[in-house]
Each structure stands twice: as structure tokens, then as C-alpha cells.
Design a protein around this motif. Structure first.
Motif, PDB file in Angstrom:
ATOM      1  N   PHE A  54     -29.960-101.430  11.821  1.00  0.00           N
ATOM      2  CA  PHE A  54     -29.197-100.382  12.487  1.00  0.00           C
ATOM      3  C   PHE A  54     -27.824-100.215  11.840  1.00  0.00           C
ATOM      4  CE2 PHE A  54     -32.011-100.549  16.312  1.00  0.00           C
ATOM      5  CZ  PHE A  54     -32.157 -99.178  16.496  1.00  0.00           C
ATOM      6  N   ILE A  55     -27.216-101.310  11.451  1.00  0.00           N
ATOM      7  CA  ILE A  55     -25.855-101.253  10.897  1.00  0.00           C
ATOM      8  C   ILE A  55     -25.843-100.657   9.494  1.00  0.00           C
ATOM      9  CG2 ILE A  55     -23.839-102.628  10.220  1.00  0.00           C
ATOM     10  CD1 ILE A  55     -24.776-104.728  12.310  1.00  0.00           C
ATOM     11  N   PHE A  56     -26.785-101.096   8.641  1.00  0.00           N
ATOM     12  CA  PHE A  56     -26.715-100.749   7.227  1.00  0.00           C
ATOM     13  C   PHE A  56     -27.793 -99.763   6.767  1.00  0.00           C
ATOM     14  CE2 PHE A  56     -24.690-104.946   7.547  1.00  0.00           C
ATOM     15  CZ  PHE A  56     -23.455-104.643   6.976  1.00  0.00           C
ATOM     16  N   GLY A  57     -28.591 -99.253   7.705  1.00  0.00           N
ATOM     17  CA  GLY A  57     -29.651 -98.329   7.323  1.00  0.00           C
ATOM     18  C   GLY A  57     -29.137 -97.103   6.586  1.00  0.00           C
ATOM     19  N   LYS A  58     -28.059 -96.522   7.064  1.00  0.00           N
ATOM     20  CA  LYS A  58     -27.505 -95.321   6.440  1.00  0.00           C
ATOM     21  C   LYS A  58     -26.882 -95.636   5.088  1.00  0.00           C
ATOM     22  CE  LYS A  58     -24.459 -91.387   7.418  1.00  0.00           C
ATOM     23  NZ  LYS A  58     -23.535 -90.771   8.412  1.00  0.00           N
ATOM     24  N   MET A  59     -26.299 -96.824   4.948  1.00  0.00           N
ATOM     25  CA  MET A  59     -25.598 -97.181   3.714  1.00  0.00           C
ATOM     26  C   MET A  59     -26.548 -97.520   2.570  1.00  0.00           C
ATOM     27  SD  MET A  59     -22.917-100.346   3.016  1.00  0.00           S
ATOM     28  CE  MET A  59     -21.629 -99.723   4.093  1.00  0.00           C
ATOM     29  N   THR A  60     -27.582 -98.316   2.855  1.00  0.00           N
ATOM     30  CA  THR A  60     -28.420 -98.843   1.766  1.00  0.00           C
ATOM     31  C   THR A  60     -29.914 -98.596   1.949  1.00  0.00           C
ATOM     32  OG1 THR A  60     -28.848-101.028   2.740  1.00  0.00           O
ATOM     33  CG2 THR A  60     -26.762-100.744   1.567  1.00  0.00           C
ATOM     34  N   GLY A  61     -30.325 -98.135   3.138  1.00  0.00           N
ATOM     35  CA  GLY A  61     -31.739 -98.071   3.452  1.00  0.00           C
ATOM     36  C   GLY A  61     -32.222 -99.331   4.133  1.00  0.00           C
ATOM     37  N   ALA A  62     -31.374-100.348   4.190  1.00  0.00           N
ATOM     38  CA  ALA A  62     -31.657-101.599   4.911  1.00  0.00           C
ATOM     39  C   ALA A  62     -32.961-102.235   4.472  1.00  0.00           C
ATOM     40  CB  ALA A  62     -31.667-101.336   6.425  1.00  0.00           C
ATOM     41  N   SER A  63     -33.076-102.498   3.185  1.00  0.00           N
ATOM     42  CA  SER A  63     -34.266-103.169   2.670  1.00  0.00           C
ATOM     43  C   SER A  63     -34.227-104.657   3.004  1.00  0.00           C
ATOM     44  CB  SER A  63     -34.382-102.960   1.153  1.00  0.00           C
ATOM     45  OG  SER A  63     -35.450-103.685   0.634  1.00  0.00           O
ATOM     46  N   ALA A  71     -41.244-102.327  -4.071  1.00  0.00           N
ATOM     47  CA  ALA A  71     -42.274-101.382  -3.637  1.00  0.00           C
ATOM     48  C   ALA A  71     -41.696 -99.978  -3.489  1.00  0.00           C
ATOM     49  CB  ALA A  71     -42.885-101.849  -2.316  1.00  0.00           C
ATOM     50  N   LEU A  72     -40.516 -99.854  -2.926  1.00  0.00           N
ATOM     51  CA  LEU A  72     -39.884 -98.540  -2.780  1.00  0.00           C
ATOM     52  C   LEU A  72     -39.555 -97.925  -4.138  1.00  0.00           C
ATOM     53  CD1 LEU A  72     -37.524 -99.304   0.232  1.00  0.00           C
ATOM     54  CD2 LEU A  72     -39.466 -97.720   0.243  1.00  0.00           C
ATOM     55  N   ALA A  73     -39.169 -98.770  -5.096  1.00  0.00           N
ATOM     56  CA  ALA A  73     -38.915 -98.269  -6.450  1.00  0.00           C
ATOM     57  C   ALA A  73     -40.217 -97.780  -7.084  1.00  0.00           C
ATOM     58  CB  ALA A  73     -38.269 -99.351  -7.301  1.00  0.00           C
ATOM     59  N   ALA A  74     -41.292 -98.547  -6.921  1.00  0.00           N
ATOM     60  CA  ALA A  74     -42.587 -98.141  -7.467  1.00  0.00           C
ATOM     61  C   ALA A  74     -43.080 -96.849  -6.815  1.00  0.00           C
ATOM     62  CB  ALA A  74     -43.608 -99.253  -7.258  1.00  0.00           C
ATOM     63  N   LYS A  75     -42.725 -96.643  -5.565  1.00  0.00           N
ATOM     64  CA  LYS A  75     -43.111 -95.432  -4.818  1.00  0.00           C
ATOM     65  C   LYS A  75     -42.241 -94.241  -5.192  1.00  0.00           C
ATOM     66  CE  LYS A  75     -44.033 -94.154   0.017  1.00  0.00           C
ATOM     67  NZ  LYS A  75     -42.956 -93.183   0.281  1.00  0.00           N
ATOM     68  N   GLY A 225     -48.085-108.040  -2.500  1.00  0.00           N
ATOM     69  CA  GLY A 225     -48.446-107.308  -1.286  1.00  0.00           C
ATOM     70  C   GLY A 225     -47.747-105.969  -1.185  1.00  0.00           C
ATOM     71  N   GLY A 226     -46.479-105.919  -1.559  1.00  0.00           N
ATOM     72  CA  GLY A 226     -45.741-104.663  -1.522  1.00  0.00           C
ATOM     73  C   GLY A 226     -46.286-103.637  -2.496  1.00  0.00           C
ATOM     74  N   LEU A 227     -46.640-104.087  -3.698  1.00  0.00           N
ATOM     75  CA  LEU A 227     -47.175-103.168  -4.703  1.00  0.00           C
ATOM     76  C   LEU A 227     -48.562-102.654  -4.307  1.00  0.00           C
ATOM     77  CD1 LEU A 227     -45.984-104.941  -7.977  1.00  0.00           C
ATOM     78  CD2 LEU A 227     -45.064-102.853  -6.940  1.00  0.00           C
ATOM     79  N   ILE A 228     -49.374-103.508  -3.707  1.00  0.00           N
ATOM     80  CA  ILE A 228     -50.676-103.051  -3.209  1.00  0.00           C
ATOM     81  C   ILE A 228     -50.473-101.997  -2.118  1.00  0.00           C
ATOM     82  CG2 ILE A 228     -52.763-103.739  -1.962  1.00  0.00           C
ATOM     83  CD1 ILE A 228     -52.564-106.461  -3.358  1.00  0.00           C
ATOM     84  N   ALA A 229     -49.476-102.190  -1.277  1.00  0.00           N
ATOM     85  CA  ALA A 229     -49.184-101.207  -0.225  1.00  0.00           C
ATOM     86  C   ALA A 229     -48.846 -99.847  -0.822  1.00  0.00           C
ATOM     87  CB  ALA A 229     -48.048-101.702   0.656  1.00  0.00           C
ATOM     88  N   VAL A 230     -48.110 -99.846  -1.930  1.00  0.00           N
ATOM     89  CA  VAL A 230     -47.774 -98.582  -2.605  1.00  0.00           C
ATOM     90  C   VAL A 230     -49.050 -97.884  -3.075  1.00  0.00           C
ATOM     91  CG1 VAL A 230     -46.596 -97.528  -4.574  1.00  0.00           C
ATOM     92  CG2 VAL A 230     -45.501 -99.397  -3.324  1.00  0.00           C
TER      93      VAL A 230
END
Length: 237
Positions: A54-63, A71-75, A225-230
Motif C-alpha cells: 500500500f505504501i510503495f505501490g505507486k512509487m515502484t509497483g511494490a514488487s 517475471a514482470l520484465a519478461a512480460k 516459477g515466475g517465468l512459467i507464469a509469464v
């Protein structure tokens, strides 16, 4: 880049401070909450993720999670040139969070003679060592985490209303309730690596090895696991 570094460092610091501390609070025998059990730990880990999100979601996406960041980069949702900044901040934040947990519970650690229990308050370990199935557990848990986070984009107002952060809390609790007894569900390389390094360097009175022979599993498994999710998300949507 500065906002990413600061936001991910402080967010991951808060995540691990709260997460490691609830494990110490429940498991260390002199703690006033000793015996609270796995349900308290699992719920608290979900909150530990949600609060800094909640605090950092707007600033960084809160990964707060190298596997999710990769995974987000691969996506295509995060620029590859920012990934090292994310990961360095996440691992450092996790290390510092674990160090503060140690400082807070130092008297309790000193009176706890079970060295493996002390290590387990900071980093994960399998209940039954089995390299293949332990790795699979981390792959599956992180797949569920990343795939469901991607799926939140199907809810048009989730990000703007903040309900996505509450859903992430639910995802973390669900994964913990379903798979946590297998490996401690790291599902996040920084969550395990930072505290494992902290355990290696901190002056525990009763100490065992950091168990580096297992330590690669909660790093490699979540990334796979993250890359398979992508890949699966791309096929479905």
C-alpha cells in the motif's frame, strides 16, 4: 532509479522485519506469543506483504521480490535495465529487516539452544529434504503468486482502488496455507537470501551452518516459477 531503489529497499525491509519477527515471536520459547502457531505466522506474512505494498505501490509497483520483478520484465511490464536496481534493493532490504529482527529478539535468541530453530526464524528449510520436490514446491508456489498477480489486471478498477493489494494479501495467505508446510514457502529469492546472509554474519549465541546446500532452491525455484507464469499467462490471455 532512485525512487525504485529506495522504495524497494524500504518496502522489502518492512516485509522481512514483520515476516521474520512473527516467526521469531511464535517460535522462540521465551516469547510471550510462543505457540501462536502456523496460522498466526501465515496471516502475518500476508499482512507483511500487504502493508508496504500500500505504501510503495505507486512509487515502484511494490514488487519486493526478484522472481516477480524478473517475471514482470519478461512480460514487458518492467524495463530490463531497472531489474538490477530492483534486485539489489530487495536483497539489501531483506538483509536489513532480518538484522533488526535479530536485534529485537536478541535476548530470546540467546536463551534458545536450538540453533536450527533460530535459523528458521530468518530463512526457510524443507520439512523433508528432497531436492526435486523442494524445488517443485517453490516453483509451484511462485507460479501461483505471479499468475494470480498478473490476473488482477483483468479487474479494471483493482489497481486504482487499492483492492489489488488486499487480493495479494489473500494470495500470500492462500499459498502459505496450501504449501507452507513443505519448504516454508519462500516464493521470493530476496526473502530467503537476504536473511540467510544475515544469519551467516550475525553473532547468534547458538549457531549452526546457514545451510547453503539448500539455499539455492528458494532462489532458483521462484525465478523458474515466475517465468512459467509469464508463459502460461501469455497463452491464456
Amino acid at each position: 532509479m532512485r525512487d525504485i531503489f529506495v522504495g524497494e529497499l524500504v518496502g522489502t525491509f518492512l516485509l522481512l522485519l514483520l515476516g521474520n519477527s512473527v516467526v521469531a515471536n511464535v517460535n522462540l520459547k521465551k516469547s510471550g506469543m510462543h505457540g501462536g502457531g502456523s496460522v498466526q505466522i501465515t496471516i502475518a506474512w500476508g499482512l507483511a506483504v500487504m502493508i508496504p505494498a500500500f505504501i510503495f505501490g505507486k512509487m515502484t509497483g511494490a514488487s519486493f521480490n526478484p522472481a516477480l520483478t524478473i517475471a514482470l520484465a519478461a512480460k514487458g511490464d518492467v524495463a530490463w535495465n531497472t531489474v538490477p536496481v530492483y534486485i539489489i534493493a530487495q536483497v539489501l532490504g531483506a538483509f536489513l529487516g532480518a538484522c533488526l529482527t535479530f536485534a529485537l529478539f536478541k535476548d530470546h535468541y540467546d536463551q534458545e539452544e536450538d540453533a536450527e530453530l533460530c535459523r528458521g526464524t530468518l530463512c526457510t528449510a524443507p520439512s523433508i529434504p528432497n531436492t526435486g520436490r523442494n524445488l517443485l514446491s517453490e516453483i509451484v508456489g511462485t507460479f501461483v503468486l505471479c499468475f494470480t498477480i498478473f490476473g488482477l489486471s483483468q479487474i479494471e478498477t483493482a489497481g486504482t482502488s487499492g483492492v489489488d493489494k488486499i487480493f495479494v494479501y489473500g494470495i500470500i495467505v492462500s499459498i502459505g496455507m496450501s504449501f507452507g508446510g513443505l519448504t516454508g514457502y519462500a516464493i521470493n529469492p530476496a526473502r530467503d537470501l537476504g536473511p540467510r546472509i544475515a544469519y551467516a554474519v550475525l553473532p547468534f549465541k547458538h549457531k549452526t551452518t546457514p545451510n547453503w546446500s539448500y539455499g539455492w532452491i528458494p532462489v532458483v525455484g521462484p525465478i523458474i516459477g515466475g517465468l512459467i507464469a509469464v508463459l502460461v499467462y501469455g497463452l491464456v490471455f
